[in-house]
Design an enzyme around this catalytic site. Structure first.
Site, short mmCIF file in Angstrom:
data_model
loop_
_atom_site.label_atom_id
_atom_site.label_comp_id
_atom_site.label_asym_id
_atom_site.label_seq_id
_atom_site.Cartn_x
_atom_site.Cartn_y
_atom_site.Cartn_z
N TYR A 109 0.87 -1.18 0.00
CA TYR A 109 0.00 0.00 0.00
C TYR A 109 0.90 1.23 0.00
O TYR A 109 2.04 1.16 -0.47
CB TYR A 109 -0.94 -0.08 1.23
CG TYR A 109 -2.14 0.82 1.16
CD1 TYR A 109 -2.95 0.89 0.02
CD2 TYR A 109 -2.47 1.64 2.24
CE1 TYR A 109 -4.03 1.73 -0.04
CE2 TYR A 109 -3.57 2.48 2.19
CZ TYR A 109 -4.35 2.53 1.05
OH TYR A 109 -5.42 3.36 1.00
N LYS B 223 -22.02 -19.37 -8.23
CA LYS B 223 -21.31 -19.36 -9.52
C LYS B 223 -19.85 -18.92 -9.31
O LYS B 223 -18.94 -19.48 -9.91
CB LYS B 223 -22.02 -18.39 -10.47
CG LYS B 223 -21.47 -18.39 -11.87
CD LYS B 223 -22.08 -19.50 -12.70
CE LYS B 223 -21.58 -19.46 -14.13
NZ LYS B 223 -22.46 -20.17 -15.04
#
Lengths: 474, 182
Positions: A65, A120
């Site tokens: 970061y 899914k």
């Protein structure tokens, strides 16, 4: 899973009464539904994000970061394609739905579509090694959906449209494919069509037919069959030997509703003009007369196609009765009426036409090739590869497609897909077929290893209704 | 033209030039009273299409009778233009399309006469061959001969296919028709 008694084991002269299997199926579905609900309550979501970089202490965040990460942003700003190299974009897709046609439930809305999209996403993760983010979207108009997906696209290497109602799904897919520089797939159209075509390629071979001279009937003109018709024509099917039949009967150029189709369902309109009923008029009976093949994806009613209809077809006809959960004719009835090859959408009969055979490999392939789109040539390449793998194991009337147990096919489909993308000049990453295969295999194996390890370490909790901790996937 | 199956009983003395249709799957000519039975279903198909766009365009039960009357009237009216499109080859002598326009006065505006296309319809298999363009060119020629200085077209505002057809051919939206139920 294969049932203890398959209908194939019964004598064909004793047609299966339509009531019993339906009741049996309903009971089984009901029990599974209760279990899904209990487990949903327990797990509260089926996927989560996990780190793929080491985090030893908070100090590591100065590279993962800020401040270090700014340099990565600057690099991508200069060359946007680097987003596929320097972030997880290359392996991340969005599963997009508006919840307008979820399973057989209809228009349940986006929030209620979420559990299905999570499922899914889990399949994408487990079978294809793909990071799939479930994204049901609240929209009022088709254009809102299109615009939303376009605005979300910088984060994704591909888009999977799911459970969007026909006919709007056609324009949404076409428009997104045209406007986005990444593959856009609609499984209800392309996945099902690819699996159907794969089975058909082998069925034609087994019955010594050439697609160029085959008379074909498509029963049902929804998402799957419209895409199937387009792919059939691309494969060499003569449109004048192709008859589409829907609730209004044979689809032909001057049918009363054709002008309406030109506005609402462009693909169906073009098929009405191109096929002009395959020279037929009337209904299913007129269409089936003398036909070699019927591909049905219409409604779950086992009396939709009659044995007399099958008998009126050419000798040794091919019958795909793909409605779920109940096929348009029971397989043993179709065989008793002379069908040489019968396929359904169910796993408890031979020859299951299942889109899950297609999408994990196709997405692995287009993502590994960093493809810019997913044209019909890729769908056909995937179908041919799938067909070839059933062929490997010996083609037979009850084995025209691989089963879901044959997970080894997925990296092969990925390699065929990626190689086709390179050949078409739409791949950002150019590798050989072998390299694509190795890469796909590695990613897919990693995915299974991850799931296994999380389970073995107790990081994914054992199923509470299985005291042993469950006997999940190996 | 010379192969017309129906003798031109009410001919306006104009026939669309056959040279303009070279290469197209159609043959265009001024319609005659004998064509009315073949033209009516085409008008009805167009009106049913319009019904798709708005409930206020619901086709009436007596539409067939009305279409017959209007076509018969217009075929006798010098201020109207009705062209019939015939197929060629196997479809020779079969009417596959219609254009109907009327000349209107524009009392407040110049130019003072306009030709307005009220019905234009082609059977699906004859579309996308440039036939629409050809129909439009012919109607423009005849409209000019009849003294019209403007060509307009009436169609449901939501028919984006029609809007795009006219936009591409130099038309622009001028006057709209807004409706509400009473």
């Amino acid at each position: 899973m294969v049932q203890a008694t398959t209908p194939a084991a019964k004598p064909p002269a004793d047609p299966r009464p339509p009531v019993a299997p339906e009741a049996e199926d309903e009971a089984r579905t009901g029990a599974l539904g209760e279990r899904s609900l209990a487990l949903a309550r327990f797990y509260q979501g089926k996927i989560e994000t996990v780190p793929k970089v080491p985090v030893r202490s908070l100090a590591d965040f100065s590279v993962w970061y800020t401040p270090g990460i700014a340099q990565v942003s600057r690099a991508i700003e200069k060359d946007p394609d680097l987003s596929f190299e320097l972030t997880g974009r290359w392996n991340t897709i969005a599963i997009i739905t508006d919840g307008s046609r979820v399973l057989g439930l209809g228009d349940v809305g986006p929030a209620a579509a979420m559990p299905v999209m999570e499922g899914k996403a889990l399949l994408f993760r487990y079978l294809g090694g793909v990071n799939a983010i479930p994204m049901p979207i609240a929209i009022e108009t088709d254009d809102e959906l299109i615009e939303t997906v376009i605005r979300l696209s910088p984060a994704f290497g591909g888009i999977n449209l799911e459970d969007i109602a026909s006919p709007k799904c056609f324009r949404i897919l076409d428009e997104l494919q045209r406007r986005l520089p990444i593959p856009v797939w609609h499984d209800d159209q392309l996945g099902t069509a690819a699996a159907t075509i794969a089975g058909l390629i082998n069925a034609l071979a087994l019955t010594d037919r050439d697609i160029h001279t085959t008379r074909t009937v498509l029963l049902g003109a929804g998402a799957a069959n419209i895409a199937t018709a387009r792919l059939l024509i691309a494969l060499g099917q003569d449109p004048h030997q192709l008859t589409l039949v829907d609730q209004k009967g044979v689809l032909f150029a001057e049918r009363d509703d054709v002008d309406s189709l030109s506005l609402r369902n462009t693909w169906k309109y073009h098929l009405a003009l191109a096929t002009d009923g395959g020279g037929r008029r009337g209904g299913l009976a007129e269409a089936l007369d003398g036909a070699d093949v019927v591909l049905a994806a219409s409604r779950p009613d086992p009396t939709t196609i009659s044995p007399a209809g099958i008998r009126s077809m050419a000798a040794r006809p091919i019958v795909f009765a793909l409605a779920n959960p109940v096929p348009e004719i029971w397989p043993d009835q179709a065989r008793a009426a002379g069908a040489a090859i019968v396929a359904t959408g169910r796993s408890d009969f031979p020859n299951q036409v299942n889109n899950s055979l297609v999408f994990p490999g196709v997405f692995r392939g287009v993502l590994d090739a960093r493809a810019r789109s997913i044209p019909d040539e890729i769908v056909i390449a995937a179908a041919r590869e799938l067909a070839a793998h059933a062929d490997d194991r010996g083609l037979a009337a009850d084995h025209i497609l691989p089963t879901m147990e044959e997970v080894g096919i997925f990296p092969h489909i990925a390699a065929a897909t990626a190689e086709t993308a390179v050949g078409l000049g739409i791949a950002r990453a150019k590798r050989t077929r072998e390299e694509f295969y190795d890469r796909a295999l590695k990613i897919m194996q990693h995915s299974v290893r991850l799931a296994t390890r999380l389970r073995e370490d107790g990081l994914t909790l054992p199923m509470p209704d299985e005291p042993s901790g469950g006997t999940g996937p190996p | 033209m010379s192969h017309s199956p129906h003798p031109p009983k009410e001919s306006k003395g104009h026939e669309a030039g056959p040279s303009a249709s070279a290469g197209l799957p159609v043959h265009l000519r001024v319609a005659t009273l004998g064509d009315v039975p073949a033209l009516v279903p085409l008008v009805l198909r167009l009106k049913s299409l319009n019904e798709e766009f708005d409930p206020l365009l619901k086709v009436r039960k007596d539409a067939e009778k009305t279409a017959t009357e209007i076509l018969t009237r217009d075929l006798k009216d010098p201020e109207a233009i009705v062209l019939a499109t015939e197929g060629v080859g196997a479809d020779k002598d079969r009417i596959v399309g219609i254009v109907r326009a009327r000349i209107r006065e524009r009392p407040f505006y110049a130019p003072e006469r306009e030709a307005v296309i009220l019905d234009i319809y082609l059977l699906p298999l004859y579309r996308r061959h440039g036939v629409g363009e050809y129909l439009l060119e012919e109607i423009m020629k005849i409209a000019k001969e009849k003294g019209a200085g403007v060509l307009t077209a009436e169609f449901p505002l939501q028919n984006h296919i029609a809007a795009s057809f006219y936009n591409k051919r130099g038309f622009r939206p001028t006057i709209g028709l807004y409706s509400r139920t009473l």
